[in-house]
Design an enzyme around this catalytic site. Structure first.
Site, short mmCIF file in Angstrom:
data_model
loop_
_atom_site.label_atom_id
_atom_site.label_comp_id
_atom_site.label_asym_id
_atom_site.label_seq_id
_atom_site.Cartn_x
_atom_site.Cartn_y
_atom_site.Cartn_z
N ASP A 132 27.77 -3.54 6.40
CA ASP A 132 28.68 -2.61 5.18
C ASP A 132 30.04 -2.47 4.42
O ASP A 132 31.14 -1.86 4.34
CB ASP A 132 28.19 -0.94 5.88
CG ASP A 132 26.37 -1.17 6.39
OD1 ASP A 132 26.21 -1.89 5.70
OD2 ASP A 132 26.89 -0.51 7.63
N GLU A 139 21.32 5.15 -0.78
CA GLU A 139 22.41 5.01 0.02
C GLU A 139 23.06 4.97 -0.30
O GLU A 139 23.10 4.04 -1.44
CB GLU A 139 21.86 4.45 1.61
CG GLU A 139 21.30 2.72 1.84
CD GLU A 139 20.71 2.86 3.24
OE1 GLU A 139 20.31 3.68 4.43
OE2 GLU A 139 20.99 1.56 3.00
#
Ligand SMILES: *[C@@H]1O[C@H](CO)[C@@H](O)[C@H](O)[C@H]1NC(C)=O
Ligand SMILES: *[C@@H]1O[C@H](CO)[C@@H](O)[C@H](O)[C@H]1NC(C)=O
Ligand SMILES: *[C@@H]1O[C@H](CO)[C@@H](O)[C@H](O)[C@H]1NC(C)=O
Ligand SMILES: *[C@@H]1O[C@H](CO)[C@@H](O)[C@H](O)[C@H]1NC(C)=O
Ligand SMILES: *[C@@H]1O[C@H](CO)[C@@H](O)[C@H](O)[C@H]1NC(C)=O
Ligand SMILES: *[C@@H]1O[C@H](CO)[C@@H](O)[C@H](O)[C@H]1NC(C)=O
Ligand SMILES: *[C@@H]1O[C@H](CO)[C@@H](O)[C@H](O)[C@H]1NC(C)=O
Ligand SMILES: *[C@@H]1O[C@H](CO)[C@@H](O)[C@H](O)[C@H]1NC(C)=O
Length: 592
Positions: A36, A224
């Protein structure tokens, strides 16, 4: 003649110019457990790039890497380095809990007079979520969203305490509009509330305005990882969709106003390796940044698993890929692979500041007196007090580990209830490596006292080679009935191996030992041990397969543990294990 020479000189120069127009580089740029990614370029901070990545239950959390050329990355700090910033990180339940998806941003502060040593006048901001992944999706207490900031990311302790804000989701990202208004955008838990949510936020108080729902993505699973960028009069909203597995992808929509309506890009997904045979899979959760020359790049996460998605012990890593983003157009991403050609990098390759190691560096750690634990070593959840002692009195140049009652599996395999597990490790950052540690087992006293080295993914996925005391009627060199053994144990969701080996002749509990763990090849680790002073007597006691350590959201760590294995009546600190001469030698990246 002169003309010919001149001609070929021109040709040569022409070639050089073409060659030097672009660079070839390899991925991942942050190998190992660095998922991420969120990266920025800060011209006013000495032309430096900075990246943050997710740390889940690892502590210190949110490693911050910096670079001057996008290629050579140095760990310069950890945004979560003080246990009292986030005490609840000690009591998370489940391996997928902890810190998810920080977004890193920098904002100039024109009101500030003085300049920090590095140059920047502004602040670095992170918004992120402490996730309690065992709680129900629609339980607001599952998501602890907060913002932290610093004016000097080279000083881990300078990050502020969290400013919490209420949001029933994760992957929160900050965006500053031209008028100074700050927005936070996040992902609602998709099983409950599909879609992306945006609100204004006051960074001092955590107060948010009304939430709006700008876009739900293109219909992929789990929209997301949102980030907003403003360019050429458009607000671009970039998402990850498809879940963080093989179907992962990057999608985008844009609008003339921040409130929408958002129009999806005509050719979504803009980046994915789904449905390819590439080694680099799961490409998604991207962030965009511009380099010193104004060229665009994306960072994203990727897993070196190939399409069968079985063997990926290093988990989700950070990759870099060039992006062409012309005025008024949608960005064009180059597909991610192990070797890429992209925009010319800056020639500045070293970073003089920053105390941590470069990502590709070996470890030769001796824990000298009065030194702190190196920045890149982590625990699983918050460390208990006084458990990791650097060169304490009588043990210069060693690390002393005070044992925990809980072993690496812990009592229920998913939590420690705050009791702690004595473990300190570094990320596996190379496909192939050799790790060695000297271990002095002479302080083991009682049955089930154990010190060893683990390749640790999470509590239910780890392989350990330990020195353990166990009862044996003719035990010789400790308390009556107790003898030392090498024990190789492995957990891969469930226990998969447990083998005991008596000490070989000439080796006793007072013999200084070495443990050596190697990633031998793409699929196997070996675990060996023997006398420190007679390395040729090292014996291999077990193997683990990479696919037995491939699971979930994180990547493998390697390092020592010390435990009494839940022995009844034992307490934390029951014995002290002396270890040292910690080496980790990178031996190759497999990228094709
Ligand atoms: C800026 O970078 C250069 C080149 O790496 C370095 O020599 C210099 O010390 C840096 N300046 C500061 C203030 O960190
Ligand atoms: C997103 O999905 C929800 C639930 O289906 C729907 O109510 C909402 O209108 C959608 N939002 C957008 C921007 O399409
Ligand atoms: C991959 O292929 C599957 C099956 O054909 C399809 O449903 C999916 O949309 C494809 N994914 C991407 C990102 O192209
Ligand atoms: C350099 O890389 C960029 C980004 O991938 C690409 O658009 C451009 O065509 C490349 N230039 C050359 C000369 O290869
Ligand atoms: C650990 O030490 C800190 C700082 O001295 C203290 O605030 C905290 O209460 C201690 N925790 C435990 C469990 O002893
Ligand atoms: C990797 O090493 C293991 C253990 O020595 C061996 O069994 C396996 O065949 C090796 N795999 C490859 C692809 O070389
Ligand atoms: C961990 O400790 C428990 C007792 O608390 C024990 O039952 C279990 O076998 C140990 N396992 C491993 C792999 O550490
Ligand atoms: C490190 O290695 C040296 C040389 O073998 C040895 O003297 C020293 O005791 C070792 N340190 C530890 C902590 O084992």
């Amino acid at each position: 003649m002169a003309n010919t020479i001149l001609g070929s000189t021109f040709m040569l120069l022409g070639c050089l110019a073409m060659v030097s127009a672009n660079n070839t580089y390899s991925n991942p740029i942050l190998p190992g457990f660095h998922p991420d990614p969120s990266c920025i370029f800060v011209p006013s901070w000495n032309d430096t790039y900075f990246c943050a990545s997710s740390s889940f239950n690892a502590f210190p959390g949110i490693p911050i890497h910096a670079s001057r050329d996008l290629q050579n990355w140095k760990l310069i700090g950890n945004a979560i380095s003080k246990p009292d910033m986030l005490p609840r990180l000690a009591t998370t339940v489940k391996h997928t809990s902890g810190i998810w998806a920080p977004t890193l941003r920098y904002q100039e502060d024109t009101n500030r007079g003085h300049q920090k040593s590095g140059g920047g006048k502004g602040r670095f901001w992170i918004s992120t979520t402490l996730v309690f992944d065992d709680r129900a999706s629609d339980d607001l207490s599952r998501w602890d969203n907060f913002v932290i900031s610093t004016d000097d990311p080279f000083d881990s302790d300078s990050w502020t305490d969290p400013v919490h804000f209420q949001f029933g989701g994760y992957d929160t990202s900050l965006f500053w509009d031209d008028d100074g208004q700050v927005y936070v955008t996040g992902s609602h838990e998709y099983k409950v509330w599909p879609g992306i949510q945006t609100a204004t936020i006051d960074l001092q108080t955590g107060q948010t305005g009304p939430w709006e729902n700008p876009w739900n993505g293109t219909g992929g699973l789990a929209p997301e990882g949102p980030h907003i960028y403003k360019k050429d009069g458009y607000y671009y909203l970039m998402l990850a969709e498809g879940g963080t597995g093989l179907g992962h992808m990057v999608t985008m929509a844009r609008s003339r106003g921040i409130h929408g309506p958002y129009e999806p890009a005509p050719h979504n997904p803009l980046l994915t390796n789904a449905n390819t045979t590439a080694l680099f899979q799961t490409v998604g959760h991207a962030d965009l940044l511009q380099d010193t020359h104004g060229n665009w790049w994306a960072v994203a996460l990727s897993t070196r698993s190939g399409p069968d998605f079985k063997n990926y012990p290093m988990g989700r890593e950070t990759v870099l890929t060039p992006v062409t983003w012309s005025k008024g157009d949608w960005p064009i991403f180059q597909p991610v692979s192990g070797v890429e050609s992209g925009w010319k990098f800056s020639s500045e390759s070293t970073l003089s500041e920053g105390e941590g190691p470069y990502i590709q560096a070996a470890d030769h750690l001796h824990f000298p007196p009065n030194s702190a634990l190196p920045l890149h070593l982590v625990h699983w959840r918050l460390p208990t007090n006084d458990t990791y002692l650097v060169s304490p009195h009588g043990h210069a140049n060693s690390l002393v580990l005070r044992s925990s009652v809980l072993n690496l599996t812990s009592f229920d395999g998913i939590s420690t209830r705050g009791e702690g597990q004595t473990f300190i490790g570094r990320r596996q950052t190379d496909s192939l490596f050799t790790y060695t540690l000297d271990v002095n087992p002479s302080n083991l006293h009682e049955e089930e006292d154990e010190v060893g080295v683990s390749v640790f993914l999470v509590e239910t996925y780890h392989f350990d080679l330990g020195i353990v005391l166990l009862s044996q009627s003719d035990g010789a060199d400790t308390s009556p009935g107790i003898a030392p053994f090498f024990r190789f144990r492995g957990m891969s969701g469930v226990p998969v191996t447990e083998t005991l080996f008596p000490f070989p002749p000439g080796v006793s509990i007072n013999t200084p030992l070495s443990i050596e763990v190697k990633a031998l090849n793409w699929t196997h680790y070996s675990f060996a041990a023997g006398p420190r002073d007679a390395r040729h007597l090292m014996q291999t006691y077990g193997f683990a397969r990479g696919d037995q350590l491939s699971w979930g959201f994180t990547g493998t760590l390697v390092g020592p543990y010390a435990t009494t294995n839940g022995r009844e009546g034992s307490e934390n600190g029951a014995f002290e294990a002396v270890v040292g001469n910690w080496t980790y030698i990178p031996q190759g990246q497999i990228i094709n």
